[in-house]
Design an enzyme around this catalytic site. Structure first.
Site, PDB file in Angstrom:
ATOM      1  N   GLU A 173       0.233   0.657  18.627  1.00 22.13           N
ATOM      2  CA  GLU A 173      -0.852   1.049  19.657  1.00 22.13           C
ATOM      3  C   GLU A 173      -0.991   0.292  20.756  1.00 22.13           C
ATOM      4  O   GLU A 173      -1.888  -0.206  21.039  1.00 22.13           O
ATOM      5  CB  GLU A 173      -1.900   0.929  18.318  1.00 22.13           C
ATOM      6  CG  GLU A 173      -1.760   2.146  17.327  1.00 22.13           C
ATOM      7  CD  GLU A 173      -3.469   2.010  16.787  1.00 22.13           C
ATOM      8  OE1 GLU A 173      -4.388   1.352  17.161  1.00 22.13           O
ATOM      9  OE2 GLU A 173      -3.538   2.986  15.792  1.00 22.13           O
ATOM     10  N   GLU A 298       0.908   5.477  10.674  1.00 20.53           N
ATOM     11  CA  GLU A 298      -0.424   5.196   9.976  1.00 20.53           C
ATOM     12  C   GLU A 298      -1.044   6.805   9.828  1.00 20.53           C
ATOM     13  O   GLU A 298      -1.325   7.474  10.715  1.00 20.53           O
ATOM     14  CB  GLU A 298      -1.097   4.508  10.947  1.00 20.53           C
ATOM     15  CG  GLU A 298      -0.688   3.013  11.028  1.00 20.53           C
ATOM     16  CD  GLU A 298      -1.396   2.128  11.951  1.00 20.53           C
ATOM     17  OE1 GLU A 298      -2.698   2.397  11.833  1.00 20.53           O
ATOM     18  OE2 GLU A 298      -0.973   1.125  12.456  1.00 20.53           O
TER      19      GLU A 298
HETATM   20  O1  AHR Z   1      -4.658   0.481   9.709  1.00 20.56           O
HETATM   21  C1  AHR Z   1      -5.580  -0.200  10.332  1.00 20.56           C
HETATM   22  C2  AHR Z   1      -5.555  -0.153  11.864  1.00 20.56           C
HETATM   23  O2  AHR Z   1      -5.627   1.142  12.245  1.00 20.56           O
HETATM   24  C3  AHR Z   1      -4.075  -0.780  12.303  1.00 20.56           C
HETATM   25  O3  AHR Z   1      -4.072  -2.127  12.532  1.00 20.56           O
HETATM   26  C4  AHR Z   1      -4.051  -0.124  13.675  1.00 20.56           C
HETATM   27  O4  AHR Z   1      -2.638   0.196  14.046  1.00 20.56           O
HETATM   28  C5  AHR Z   1      -4.676   1.408  13.525  1.00 20.56           C
HETATM   29  O5  AHR Z   1      -5.846   1.355  14.618  1.00 20.56           O
END
Ligand code: AHR
Length: 485
Positions: A173, A298
């Site tokens: 991110e 994710e």
């Molecule tokens: O999964 C939780 C968080 O969500 C992670 O650390 C981040 O990459 C995303 O914003």
């Protein structure tokens, strides 16, 4: 009656088992308490890793595990997590609750966890606050065979043999918690950092993954693919499904929610299909042969934390609604086997859409866990092309492996059952055996006092077959799998 025509001769492609990957971050009680209890703990463990959780994870054949973050990855300095435990440096986990991180779970403990559960490594490196040298040395430490400063250090710390690293992520991110960068700047940084992510084991080259977009940031994908495309093997995509969008000030609860939050969550979960389709189309411009992956590293449902828990720990319950989100997402990935070769649900234990919840020495498997179990036969099977006229709230995926077929379907409607007939073009059906994950309550879940409220059961009604078709009735709020021979 919805009909699904299965073209047994038109494979979509292999379902890379790595789309069933998971994610474990130094966040809340995912690592500490959930996976790692330490060798001195009263909770049964092997080398500090809790045995009940390992046994549960082995049953769902976790193919790959992403670590150490997430946002944590861009603050993580790997050298703080090696060597004798009592000499490891502590740090503040700034992203997640401001708690002290003692670094007792580090590189060696991660690979021990992988050894115990039989998963491959997906390491996410630090671009946001780490140096190129630090990243280069971590890769050397993990993967260099023979003599080198880092390989020697690894041996001094008790592991002479290198570890295989399948995937390496360069930043997380980077448009947000990983450094608030603009895409052109990140793309240049990616080019630079990845140069030093070396393949010390030419037999097993690392698959390098660049930080990709947040949701529908198509500009990010375009810029990174344009500038860094030749240097990457995959680009990530993060999409969480929320009942309420964040600007509303709340996300919604994991349990005790109204029906409209079920519907809005499913609508957001469904967006995954559009996101993959549109990001893939951008990738096609630079990679028409589809050599590079869109890595959904994710994904999952994100709610308000459970009342009374640390807001930075992201602990949430998990219901039949989450099981439907999981089945829907996995179906979408399987419809895009040409681009999606790796995905990681967030997260493995005690965080967000977890597979497993723990409390002290207690452990419970969530409805999401059971979807992964029911879908096991999809791993590394061949996804088949289907044409269907299913109701809007029903999705399916069909795969073939070893002479058999797995039909999976989810009905995320709230009211109506759906009758579905699968028609095979050539296969002669000999048998069909089904399982169902279902509950009449929208927020049915498993907890420590009632761990078996939502568990798969044999599908004893509504399943029939003849020589060329299988018919199944799927109730609302259900996930069904049928093994066909
Ligand atoms: O999964 C939780 C968080 O969500 C992670 O650390 C981040 O990459 C995303 O914003």
């Amino acid at each position: 009656m919805g009909i699904v025509y299965i073209d047994d001769h038109r494979p979509l492609g292999r379902i890379n088992k790595d789309i069933y990957g998971q994610f474990s971050e130094h966040l809340g009680r995912c690592i500490y308490g959930g996976l790692w209890v330490g060798p001195e703990s009263d909770i049964p463990n092997v080398n500090g890793i809790r045995s009940d959780v390992v046994a549960a994870l082995k049953d769902i054949h976790v193919p790959v595990l992403r670590w150490p973050g997430g946002c944590f990855a861009d603050e993580y300095h790997w050298q703080d997590g090696i060597g004798p435990n009592d000499q490891r440096k502590t740090m503040v986990n700034n992203n997640w609750g401001g708690v002290t991180e003692n670094n007792h779970f580090g590189t060696h403990e991660y690979f021990e966890l992988l050894r115990q559960i039989g998963a491959a490594a997906y390491i996410n490196g630090n671009v946001g606050s780490g140096t190129v040298q630090e990243m280069q040395e971590w890769v050397e430490y993990m993967t260099m065979n023979g003599t080198s400063p880092m390989a020697d250090r690894r041996a001094q710390n008790g592991h002479p043999d290198p570890w295989p690293v399948k995937y390496f992520g360069v930043g997380n991110e980077s448009w947000g918690c990983g450094g608030n960068m603009r895409p052109a700047y990140y793309a240049d940084l990616y080019r630079r950092y990845q140069t030093f992510v070396r393949n010390y084991d030419p037999q097993h080259p690392l698959t390098k993954i660049a930080c990709g977009p947040n949701n529908d940031d198509y500009h990010w994908t375009d810029e990174v693919m344009k500038s860094a495309g030749p240097y990457l093997d995959g680009i990530s995509l993060h999409h969480y499904a929320l009942p309420h969008q964040t600007w509303s000030g709340k996300k919604g609860s994991a349990t005790g929610f109204p029906a409209d939050e079920w519907v809005s969550l499913m609508a957001d979960a469904e967006k995954m299909d559009e996101l993959i389709t549109r990001h893939s189309a951008i990738m096609d411009k630079y990679d028409p042969d589809k050599k590079k992956s869109l890595v959904v590293d994710e994904w999952g449902a994100w709610y308000d934390v459970e009342p009374g828990t640390n807001p930075g720990f992201l602990y949430q319950q998990n219901t039949i609604r989450d099981a439907c989100v999981a089945a829907l997402a996995l179906h979408i990935f399987q419809h895009h086997v040409d681009r999606v070769h790796l995905a990681n649900i967030a997260q493995m234990v005690n965080v967000l859409q977890a597979m497993i919840l723990t409390d002290g020495d207690q452990m419970v498997k969530t409805p999401t866990y059971y979807v992964f179990k029911m879908f096991l036969a999809h791993q590394d099977a061949t996804a088949l092309d289907t044409v269907d006229d299913l109701p809007a709230t029903v999705t399916t995926s069909v795969s073939a492996k070893g002479g058999g077929y797995l039909l999976s379907l989810v009905n995320y409607g709230l009211d109506a059952a759906a009758d579905v007939r699968y028609e095979f073009q050539t296969h002669t059906v000999q048998s069909a055996a089904g399982e169902i994950l279902h509950s009449a309550a929208m927020d049915a879940h498993n907890d420590f006092t009632a761990p078996d409220t939502v568990v798969p059961e044999p599908l004893t009604t509504g399943l029939t077959h003849d020589a060329h078709s299988v018919s199944v009735t799927i109730p609302p709020m259900s996930v069904v799998t049928v093994h066909v021979r």
